[in-house]
Design a protein around this motif. Structure first.
Motif, short mmCIF file in Angstrom:
data_model
loop_
_atom_site.label_atom_id
_atom_site.label_comp_id
_atom_site.label_asym_id
_atom_site.label_seq_id
_atom_site.Cartn_x
_atom_site.Cartn_y
_atom_site.Cartn_z
N TYR A 96 0.84 -1.20 0.00
CA TYR A 96 0.00 0.00 0.00
C TYR A 96 0.88 1.25 0.00
O TYR A 96 1.77 1.40 0.84
N LEU A 97 0.63 2.18 -0.93
CA LEU A 97 1.45 3.37 -1.09
C LEU A 97 0.72 4.65 -0.72
O LEU A 97 1.26 5.74 -0.89
N THR A 151 -7.55 -3.08 -2.23
CA THR A 151 -6.34 -3.02 -1.41
C THR A 151 -6.22 -4.21 -0.47
O THR A 151 -5.17 -4.45 0.09
N ARG A 152 -7.28 -4.98 -0.31
CA ARG A 152 -7.25 -6.12 0.61
C ARG A 152 -6.88 -7.43 -0.07
O ARG A 152 -6.97 -8.48 0.54
N ALA A 191 2.96 -4.07 -11.03
CA ALA A 191 1.89 -3.20 -11.51
C ALA A 191 1.63 -2.12 -10.47
O ALA A 191 1.78 -2.36 -9.27
N LEU A 192 1.23 -0.94 -10.93
CA LEU A 192 0.81 0.14 -10.04
C LEU A 192 -0.67 0.37 -10.24
O LEU A 192 -1.11 0.67 -11.36
N GLU A 193 -1.43 0.21 -9.18
CA GLU A 193 -2.87 0.41 -9.23
C GLU A 193 -3.23 1.62 -8.40
O GLU A 193 -2.86 1.72 -7.22
#
Length: 359
Positions: free
Chosen positions: A308-309, A337-338, A327-329
């Motif tokens: 998480y970012l 996120t879970r 990958a960046l979501e």
């Protein structure tokens, strides 16, 4: 408040020296015994440009900066400033000023006297140099702190004093050797904005050395990416990031997914090395058995880790045939996120987002 416009004629931009690049390097080479620090660098930096030299430690970028400043003598090649050959000129004979990471302020002097010191060395009268120093401090928004000592300032304020001490001399070129490296993240980001604004206001050529790729992308009009004493790619931040010329540049400037020749042939059906940026990958839960759309690559993968970012997630993946991907979501992305390790996902990206790399 802007600085006085009574600069020497050779630093004026209309006509004359402005017809030449601010800096021109040709065949520049520097060796230390058997060690080649700079290996045949050719480079033009335009008047008024914010130019960054980016690379890891030992790549040659700082040595090039020192060659421009005159702190090192070239083994071969030439250095020109505004069309004049200064290759063998002493540092004080060059119309440049260098700002270092450690600021190098005099602790026993006031901020105002620190800024005025270079003008004092040049023999300027006290009243005039103090007025020029006050104007320079106003330019970096520190006009109210002229009476303080450096020890009474924050790191960001000391950095701005160092900048004021440089710009008060009205150099044609300002050289900055990783000047933000000692600052914490929040302050460094603030100073990046201030540096860019200051450069635009002054119109001075800035040459900025950094190993921080995000810093280079944020600040620069153009970037030279260095490795092994050579420029590996030269271009705008967008060109460098979106169209890296090699696996080295793609890997050093930002995060990327690199496909070697064998993987490219297997996944993309094309020869040679390729890269695709993580933000170009789209993820959806589960496996998708539908035929990929035209111009789309579709892969089955499993989630190895989700980090998480804040603004989104960095998702580490492994395809069914063992290829590691990132990958960046964004937070609004389709992958929650879970998501837990081991979950199956479908990876999609457009063939148009795949960049071919030179060998």
């Amino acid at each position: 408040m802007s600085l006085p416009t009574s600069a020497p004629a050779e630093t004026a931009t209309p006509g004359g020296a402005a017809d030449h690049p601010a800096i021109s390097l040709r065949g520049l080479r520097k060796t230390y015994g058997d060690v080649v620090a700079v290996d045949h660098v050719d480079l033009d930096i335009a008047d008024g440009e914010f130019f960054s030299m980016l690379g890891p430690s030992g790549s040659g970028k700082t040595t090039v900066l020192r060659l421009i400043a005159g702190f090192e003598q070239a083994t071969a090649g030439t250095v020109e400033l505004g069309g004049s050959d200064v290759t063998r000129s002493a540092p004080f004979e060059r119309d440049v000023h260098t700002v270092f990471q450690d600021y190098a302020l005099f602790p026993h002097m006031s901020v105002l006297d620190n800024v005025a010191y270079g003008l004092r060395v040049r023999g300027m009268k006290k009243a005039e140099r103090r007025e020029r120093a006050r104007q320079a401090l106003e330019t970096v928004r520190l006009g109210h702190l002229g009476a303080r000592r450096p020890a009474q300032l924050s790191g960001g304020q000391r950095q701005r004093v160092a900048l004021a001490r440089a710009i008060v001399l009205q150099p044609r070129v300002l050289l900055l050797d990783e000047p933000l490296g000692a600052l914490d993240l929040k302050l460094r980001e603030q100073m990046q904005v201030e540096l860019k604004q200051l450069q635009r206001e002054l119109g001075i050529t800035f040459v900025f050395v950094t190993h921080d790729q995000e810093e280079a992308l944020t600040l620069s009009d153009r970037i030279a990416v260095f490795d092994a004493g050579r420029i590996q790619q030269l271009g705008t931040p967008r060109e460098i990031y979106e169209n890296p010329s090699s696996a080295y540049v793609a890997g050093f400037v930002g995060t990327t997914n690199l496909f070697d020749a064998e993987t490219s042939q297997r996944i993309l059906g094309v020869a040679g090395e390729h890269a695709v940026r993580p933000e170009r990958l789209r993820l959806s839960p589960g496996s998708d058995t539908e035929t990929p759309r035209e111009g789309e690559v579709r892969l089955d993968a499993v989630v190895v880790e989700t980090i998480y970012l804040g603004t989104g997630n960095r998702v580490h993946l492994r395809t069914s045939d063992g290829v590691e991907l990132v990958a960046l979501e964004q937070s609004t992305g389709s992958l929650d996120t879970r998501e837990h390790r081991g979950e199956d996902v479908t990876v999609r990206f457009a063939r148009a987002d795949v960049v071919p790399l030179s060998s």
